[in-house]
Design a protein around this motif. Structure first.
Motif, mmCIF file in Angstrom:
data_model
loop_
_atom_site.group_PDB
_atom_site.id
_atom_site.type_symbol
_atom_site.label_atom_id
_atom_site.label_comp_id
_atom_site.label_asym_id
_atom_site.label_seq_id
_atom_site.Cartn_x
_atom_site.Cartn_y
_atom_site.Cartn_z
ATOM 1 N N SER A 100 -3.510 -29.441 -18.968
ATOM 2 C CA SER A 100 -2.077 -29.582 -19.261
ATOM 3 C C SER A 100 -1.341 -28.274 -19.004
ATOM 4 O O SER A 100 -0.246 -28.263 -18.420
ATOM 5 C CB SER A 100 -1.881 -30.016 -20.716
ATOM 6 N N PHE A 103 -1.274 -27.579 -15.193
ATOM 7 C CA PHE A 103 -0.367 -28.513 -14.526
ATOM 8 C C PHE A 103 1.085 -28.140 -14.815
ATOM 9 O O PHE A 103 1.945 -28.193 -13.926
ATOM 10 C CB PHE A 103 -0.636 -29.950 -14.979
ATOM 11 N N ALA A 104 1.358 -27.764 -16.074
ATOM 12 C CA ALA A 104 2.722 -27.360 -16.420
ATOM 13 C C ALA A 104 3.135 -26.122 -15.627
ATOM 14 O O ALA A 104 4.269 -26.020 -15.146
ATOM 15 C CB ALA A 104 2.822 -27.087 -17.920
ATOM 16 N N ARG A 105 2.226 -25.183 -15.468
ATOM 17 C CA ARG A 105 2.549 -23.991 -14.682
ATOM 18 C C ARG A 105 2.834 -24.347 -13.226
ATOM 19 O O ARG A 105 3.773 -23.827 -12.618
ATOM 20 C CB ARG A 105 1.392 -22.990 -14.749
ATOM 21 N N LEU A 106 2.008 -25.242 -12.683
ATOM 22 C CA LEU A 106 2.202 -25.643 -11.287
ATOM 23 C C LEU A 106 3.492 -26.430 -11.116
ATOM 24 O O LEU A 106 4.240 -26.229 -10.145
ATOM 25 C CB LEU A 106 1.005 -26.473 -10.825
ATOM 26 N N ALA A 107 3.780 -27.315 -12.088
ATOM 27 C CA ALA A 107 4.985 -28.138 -11.990
ATOM 28 C C ALA A 107 6.254 -27.303 -12.132
ATOM 29 O O ALA A 107 7.284 -27.624 -11.530
ATOM 30 C CB ALA A 107 4.957 -29.231 -13.061
ATOM 31 N N HIS A 108 6.192 -26.231 -12.948
ATOM 32 C CA HIS A 108 7.366 -25.390 -13.171
ATOM 33 C C HIS A 108 7.412 -24.180 -12.247
ATOM 34 O O HIS A 108 8.329 -23.360 -12.349
ATOM 35 C CB HIS A 108 7.397 -24.902 -14.618
ATOM 36 N N GLY A 119 -1.780 -32.225 -2.289
ATOM 37 C CA GLY A 119 -2.086 -33.035 -3.468
ATOM 38 C C GLY A 119 -3.585 -33.084 -3.736
ATOM 39 O O GLY A 119 -4.026 -33.010 -4.880
ATOM 40 N N SER A 123 -5.469 -31.563 -6.974
ATOM 41 C CA SER A 123 -6.303 -32.479 -7.757
ATOM 42 C C SER A 123 -7.703 -31.921 -7.940
ATOM 43 O O SER A 123 -8.280 -31.991 -9.033
ATOM 44 C CB SER A 123 -6.353 -33.843 -7.058
ATOM 45 N N ARG A 388 18.318 -25.121 -10.283
ATOM 46 C CA ARG A 388 18.169 -26.470 -10.836
ATOM 47 C C ARG A 388 19.461 -26.938 -11.490
ATOM 48 O O ARG A 388 19.781 -28.137 -11.472
ATOM 49 C CB ARG A 388 17.035 -26.495 -11.856
ATOM 50 N N ILE A 401 6.839 -41.402 -8.430
ATOM 51 C CA ILE A 401 5.651 -41.407 -9.273
ATOM 52 C C ILE A 401 5.142 -42.834 -9.445
ATOM 53 O O ILE A 401 5.872 -43.811 -9.230
ATOM 54 C CB ILE A 401 5.940 -40.781 -10.654
ATOM 55 N N LEU A 411 13.367 -39.191 -14.412
ATOM 56 C CA LEU A 411 13.021 -37.823 -14.024
ATOM 57 C C LEU A 411 14.266 -36.972 -13.804
ATOM 58 O O LEU A 411 14.199 -35.738 -13.845
ATOM 59 C CB LEU A 411 12.189 -37.845 -12.738
#
Length: 530
Positions: A100, A103-108, A119, A123, A388, A401, A411
């Motif tokens: 988690s 993933f949060a670091r990658l998403a942000h 992808g 993964s 943003r 998604i 989203l």
């Protein structure tokens, strides 16, 4: 010997479960050792009593040792269960938390400087490489317990004489050196090869699955199958090498167990029952060495997984999400030209001239290659959070998604209700299609909008961008794939929406109809390089 550490601080709950797992492992190890040693003493003493005649049999108290053996068996079983339960619970929470977090670091991550991972590659790192770290939580706490068990075992062997204890200590030292150092060095290369092959195979599977329609259309199934088989053979070869190293380690443990028992027998100065006790305690010590050996054998794989995660660990932790509510619109700079809030700009140029690059740079998806600015500040100097707040994007290749229609629309921003979704979908000329779906907004789309056509996916992405309510709307080929009637309806509805909201527009398209929304035309060639 054991140098790799869990890459992030463990939460208190995980630490408490690890502590419980250690206590249970220590109880199981010592309980098993004492059980084995006491069983050896009891059987030998009972045999001697039986051979000594009726008087010795009558004098021999078998009730207390038998009860102790039963009790120790129960303790060992319960402790082993507790160890498995608590250590695996700790591992599940630790790995889930790590996934988690990363993933949060990658998403942000700022798209302008984030690692360019496909992808499949992302993964592989978030699933396979993190799974390799399970050993850090499940087995590492058992190492102190194994050391404690060995100390108790050496004490038990000392009952047969100090020489026997010293010889056992020497055997343990040799085994620890051989099983902790040699397998680690021998397995480094195959462990790295297995990690790389696993990552490559996972990446290929994800990427080929995304291109399955092209693979079928052009008859590439056999070729793709061959490439996958080649990668799978590479993985199998590395895993076979690791299995051979593990088998050799197990064989060395068996030899060590026999050697420890034999040396204890030869050096013992105690009675036969105590000698039997000491021999079985010595073999139990070797079993404790196996716990350390297993962790050492996994050291290379754990280190390789940690190394592959460094690219994600290096990403900054996400800050509190900035408000994405409507904010003051900043003027947009394209080269030397500056456009006020609410301007409508058409970005033109032949295919491959860089229109998409300009749009994606303004959206913060990549580093700018042109001279771009917002509010008079160079784009590269602005934090991603500021971009943003200003920019909503409907890209040329929309990403959806694997959720419902509503999930994809939510989203855009928090708090979107069904009425707002309907209005945006009407503007995007998609509402009628959604109402014909079995469950409307709650219809599952599947991976990447599976049940929608290419044009419908673009319009759903457009509706999502409208719902974001940002000061600037960026559109990249918004009507591509649409028939003329639908395109005309979309352009008219979008023009009315722009008039009503005062939103600024930057649009890139090769079709004349959507370009009519713009009041100013800027050739991409007129924007100088950064």
């Amino acid at each position: 010997m054991i140098s790799v550490r869990f890459p992030l601080p463990l939460p208190r709950r995980v630490k408490s479960r690890i502590a419980l797992g250690f206590a249970a492992a220590l109880a199981a190890g010592i309980g098993g050792l004492v059980l084995l040693a006491l069983s050896g003493w009891f059987l030998t003493a009972a045999a001697l009593a039986g051979a000594s005649g009726a008087a010795a049999i009558a004098a021999f108290n078998y009730l207390i040792p038998a009860a102790a053996i039963r009790g120790l068996a129960i303790v060992r079983t319960a402790a082993r269960y507790g160890e498995r339960l608590w250590s695996h619970e700790a591992a599940l929470h630790a790995l889930a938390g790590l996934r988690s977090t990363l993933f949060a670091r990658l998403a942000h991550a700022d798209g302008r400087s984030a690692p360019d991972l496909s992808g499949g590659d992302a993964s592989a790192r978030l699933i396979g490489d993190i799974a390799a770290l399970e050993d850090l939580v499940v087995r590492r706490p058992g190492i102190p317990a194994a050391i404690g068990t060995m100390l108790v075992g050496i004490g038990a062997v000392a009952l047969a004489g100090w020489l026997a204890a010293l010889l056992l200590l020497a055997v343990l030292a040799l085994l620890l050196a051989a099983l902790a150092i040699l397998p680690t060095r021998l397995s480094a290369a195959p462990a790295a090869e297995a990690a790389a092959a696993t990552a490559a195979l996972r990446r290929m599977l994800v990427d080929y699955a995304a291109a399955r329609s092209e693979i079928i259309t052009y008859g590439l199934a056999d070729r793709v199958t061959g490439l996958l088989a080649e990668q799978a053979d590479r993985l199998d070869s590395a895993q076979r090498q690791l299995a051979r190293i593990e088998a050799a380690s197990s064989g060395l443990l068996i030899l060590g167990s026999a050697l420890a028992a034999a040396l204890t027998l030869m050096a013992s100065t105690a009675s036969a029952p105590l000698t039997a006790l000491a021999m079985l305690a010595a073999t139990a010590c070797i079993e404790a060495v196996a716990a350390i050996a297993r962790s050492s054998a996994r050291e290379a794989a754990v280190a390789e997984g940690t190394e592959r995660l460094r690219v994600l660990l290096a990403l900054p932790a996400p800050q509190d999400a900035p408000s994405v509510a409507a904010t003051a619109s900043w003027p947009l700079g394209l080269g030397q030209a500056t456009f006020a809030a609410g301007s409508r700009i058409a970005l033109t140029g032949p295919s491959g001239s860089g229109k998409t690059r300009v749009i994606e740079a303004l959206a913060g998806l990549r580093a700018p290659a042109h001279l771009l600015s917002l509010d008079g500040k160079a784009l590269a100097m602005l934090p991603e959070a500021e971009l943003r707040r200003q920019i909503a994007l409907a890209p040329q290749e929309p990403m959806l998604i694997a959720g419902t229609v509503a999930d994809n629309l939510r989203l855009a921003r928090p708090g979107i209700d069904a009425a707002a979704m309907e209005q945006a979908l009407r503007t995007a000329q998609l509402w009628d299609r959604i109402t014909r779906m079995p469950q409307g907004l709650d219809t599952m789309l599947g991976e990447d909008g599976g049940i929608l056509s290419g044009g419908e996916r673009k319009r759903l992405s457009l509706a999502r961008a409208l719902l974001a309510e940002r000061p600037w709307l960026l559109l990249d080929e918004p009507t591509e794939g649409l028939d003329a009637a639908t395109e005309a309806s979309l352009v008219a509805a979008l023009g009315a929406w722009l008039d009503a909201t005062g939103t600024g527009l930057l649009i890139a398209s090769h079709r004349a109809a959507p370009l009519a929304l713009a009041a100013v035309v800027v050739p991409v060639e007129a924007i100088p390089a950064a």
